[in-house]
Structure formats: C-alpha cells, structure tokens
Design a protein around this motif. Structure first.
Motif, short mmCIF file in Angstrom:
data_model
loop_
_atom_site.label_atom_id
_atom_site.label_comp_id
_atom_site.label_asym_id
_atom_site.label_seq_id
_atom_site.Cartn_x
_atom_site.Cartn_y
_atom_site.Cartn_z
N UNK A 1 29.85 12.98 47.22
CA UNK A 1 30.34 13.88 46.17
C UNK A 1 30.77 15.22 46.77
N UNK A 2 31.93 15.69 46.35
CA UNK A 2 32.41 16.97 46.85
C UNK A 2 31.77 18.10 46.05
N UNK A 3 31.18 19.04 46.77
CA UNK A 3 30.52 20.17 46.12
C UNK A 3 31.56 21.22 45.73
N UNK A 4 31.44 21.77 44.53
CA UNK A 4 32.24 22.96 44.20
C UNK A 4 31.53 24.13 44.87
N UNK A 5 32.18 24.77 45.86
CA UNK A 5 31.49 25.85 46.59
C UNK A 5 31.42 27.12 45.77
N UNK A 6 30.53 28.02 46.16
CA UNK A 6 30.45 29.32 45.50
C UNK A 6 31.70 30.14 45.82
N UNK A 7 32.19 29.94 47.03
CA UNK A 7 33.27 30.79 47.49
C UNK A 7 34.14 30.04 48.49
N UNK A 8 35.39 30.47 48.60
CA UNK A 8 36.34 29.80 49.50
C UNK A 8 37.52 30.74 49.70
N UNK A 9 38.00 30.91 50.93
CA UNK A 9 39.17 31.78 51.11
C UNK A 9 40.43 31.13 50.53
N UNK A 10 41.43 31.95 50.23
CA UNK A 10 42.73 31.44 49.75
C UNK A 10 43.81 31.92 50.73
N UNK A 11 44.15 31.08 51.69
CA UNK A 11 45.15 31.45 52.70
C UNK A 11 46.50 30.92 52.23
N UNK A 12 47.07 31.58 51.25
CA UNK A 12 48.21 31.03 50.52
C UNK A 12 49.51 31.78 50.77
N UNK A 13 49.48 32.79 51.66
CA UNK A 13 50.69 33.59 51.87
C UNK A 13 51.21 33.52 53.29
N UNK A 14 51.41 34.69 53.88
CA UNK A 14 52.02 34.79 55.20
C UNK A 14 51.03 34.69 56.36
N UNK A 15 49.81 34.20 56.09
CA UNK A 15 48.78 34.19 57.13
C UNK A 15 49.25 33.49 58.40
#
Ligand SMILES: *Cc1c(COP(=O)(O)O)cnc(C)c1O
Length: 368
Positions: A1-15
């Motif tokens: 089962x995949x856990x819904x984490x408390x937190x996660x980065x969002x590298x969605x731009x020009x990274x």
C-alpha cells in the motif's frame, strides 16, 4: 500500500533546467549567478533589503544570533513549543534559552507570558511562526521596544505567511528561513537570513564565509564558519520561488478542504486563522481532545495508508534543554500531547483529503 506522506516537494518548474545550467557551466560550488538571483528575488518577495543564503535553517539562526553579538551570559527568550533548532542555535552561541509558553489556539509563543521572564541578561526574543501561523507581532514588538531587546524571527515554517498584510520575516531585526525538503520551498538543504539592516547583512556575510574580510582576500579578522549554500541549491531555490504564489494558494486550498470535511467531526479541534493572520499552512494540524486517543488515531491512520506526525515535544521537557526559568509552560505540554500534523503538500489531491477526513471521522465515531 502506498502511504500518503505528510510532506513532499513539488519540483514542477525550472528546477531541472537551472540545475543543468549549473552542471553545464561548472558553477556548482559556493559562488554563482543563481546564488545572487535567489537572494535578490527572495528579498523582493519578502520585501526586505537584504537576503543572504546559507547552508540550512539552523545555521541561519546561528548567524542571526551572532550578527546581534549574542553570546556568553546572555539570555534569549524563545518558545518552548518549537522545533529543536531554535533552542539549539541559542546554545551554539553560549547564550541561554529562556522558554516561554504558547497560546492555546495558535500554539505560538504567548506575548502575555514574555515580560515576567525578562532579566538584566535578556538580549533578544526569538519568535517562531509555528506551522505557518504568524505570531501576534504587535504586543511582542511593544515589549521589545520597552526593554530594548532584539527580535529574531524564526520564519522557517512561515514563508508566505502574513501578519496584518505584511510578510513574516519583516518584523524582526533579522529573520531566518529554511529550505529543507519538507518546507514550503526547498533547495534540498538550505537556509536564508533576511534583514533591512546593512550592518547585520555585512556581519552575516562575513561569518558565513569563514570570517574572511569582504574586501581583503585571505584576511581573517574573526573566527567565522563555512555556512555557504551552493549554486546548485540556489538554482533549485530560484525555480521553487518562481512558483511560490501557486504553492501558498494550494496550501490554503488544502486547509479549506480539510476544514470543510472535518467540520462535523467530534473529538478534534481544527486549526484557527486569527483575524490578523494569513496562514501559509506549512502543516495543517489538529488537536485530538485526548492524548491517548491522539496516539491511537495516528496508528489507525497509518495502517490505512496515511502518514501523520505528532507535534513537537516542548523543549523544556527534553534532557538537553532542561527546564529553565518558569513553571508556566503547561499549555505547551498539553498542546504537544494532543496535536498531529496531517498531510499538507502541493501535490495532495482533493480525494485524498476527503479520504483522510473520512478516516478521522470513522475513528472518532468508533471511540464514541
Ligand atoms: C525546519 C526548521 C528549522 C531548521 O531548519 P533546517 O533547514 O532543517 O536546519 C528551524 N526552525 C524551525 C521552526 C523549523 O521548522
């Protein structure tokens, strides 16, 4: 089962683009255009004159304290309900943290409990905008003026938060931010010191670069540190900062959804947003009315694929930061035992929030 984490980065731009540029041009160390750009754009966003990058949020606090000449025999008032870095940074300087209790509703340090802790040795107050809710700055600033104390804002959790329309990080003599992986924007590890004071800026720059004279190469007047950020980290930071408005809006939307779906659940207290506050919701957090049930709820959610975090332990209850100064820290002890952080991150889906709220309701119905 995949856990819904408390937190996660969002590298969605020009990274990727900016990091690739660092690699392609060999600018991967403690100098480079992304460091300059990140500092400039960050200062613009917060609306301060100076922003200085450093390796993480903890050393940002250390630099902030050192820039105000805080050291041996000084006392620094700071909340007991905070992350350990706040209190540790005071110890690094040789000064003593004096712990103050929190408010029962915002969980921020209680301005009404500050004054009685002030002694001849008190030099500064560190305020921490806990979980993203701004502290009530007006009464705190008033006390600081009355007793001639510095204010340091530990704004690690409050990037984008506002007090009466003004950004957190603009109220103190100096303020600090963290860009750890779970913070509102991330550089992997990283930190920032901000100030409007030219002298403080110069001192922070000096100290983070081994104490090397800013005008005379390899000339060291003071014992400094290597607290530099790399250009690669700053490349990530710049790309992240470009999306900051989106990130804050999304976090506020997530909080609205939690508030809606959890509204009719008995046995828990939802987070508040005071009239003076714009909350960035670094962590959407709730209190469970009973501390035993708090621990049971966390286990209940975990086996159903939902990660949560318990609130921080108050500093004065831990061996390294033994109780100093006061007995009046009971609210922090209570809050600490009852609080949990729920998943709060950019990529969290509406149906996941619904699911999490439903599971909390199921638990509360079960124990009724
Ligand atoms: C994250 C955090 C820090 C420290 O930041 P690091 O980058 O992990 O060193 C300091 N204070 C508070 C309140 C934090 O949440």
């Amino acid at each position: 089962m995949k856990l819904i984490p408390v937190s996660q980065p969002a590298l969605i731009g020009n990274e990727k683009k900016y990091v690739k540029d660092c690699l392609d041009t060999n600018w991967i160390s403690g100098k480079g255009k992304y460091l300059d750009l990140f500092e400039k754009k960050f200062a613009d966003y917060i609306n301060v004159k100076y922003a200085i990058t450093c390796s993480n949020g903890t050393v940002a606090l250390h630099l902030a304290l050192l820039s105000l000449d805080i050291g041996n025999n000084d006392e620094v008032i700071c909340p007991t309900f905070t992350y350990v870095a706040t209190a540790n940074s005071v110890l690094y300087t040789g000064a003593k943290p004096i712990f103050v209790d929190c408010e029962p509703d915002t969980w921020n340090l209680n301005p009404k409990k500050i004054e009685k802790l002030i002694t001849k040795k008190t030099k500064a107050i560190i305020v921490v905008h806990i979980y993203g809710h701004p502290c009530d700055m007006e009464p705190i600033l008033k006390i600081a003026r009355k007793y001639n104390l510095y204010i340091i804002e530990d704004a690690a959790e409050a990037l984008g938060s506002e007090y009466k329309g003004r950004k957190c990080g603009t109220f103190g003599d100096v303020a600090t931010f963290s860009f750890y992986g779970n913070k509102i924007i991330t550089t992997g590890e990283g930190g920032m010191v901000v100030t409007n004071n030219k002298e403080i800026e110069k001192k922070v720059k000096l100290l983070k670069g081994q104490g090397m004279d800013l005008k005379k190469q390899y000339w060291f007047k003071v014992v400094g540190y290597n607290y530099r950020m790399t250009n690669v980290q700053a490349a990530l930071g710049l790309a992240q900062l470009e999306n900051i408005k989106k990130f804050i809006n999304q976090r506020r939307k997530i909080a609205d959804l939690y508030n809606k779906y959890l509204a009719d659940v008995d046995g828990i207290t939802l987070p508040i947003e005071k009239p003076y506050a714009k909350h960035s919701y670094w962590m959407y957090s709730i209190l469970v009315n009973d501390s035993t049930n708090r621990d049971r709820l966390m286990r209940f959610l975990k086996v159903r694929g939902i990660e949560t975090r318990p609130f921080f332990y108050p500093m004065h209850t831990m061996p390294v930061h033994k109780k100093v100064g006061t007995d009046d820290l009971k609210i922090s002890e209570k809050v600490s035992k009852k609080g949990i952080n729920l998943p709060t991150f950019f990529g969290l889906k509406k149906k996941e929030i619904k699911f999490i709220a439903y599971k909390i309701k199921q638990f509360e119905d079960l124990i009724k």
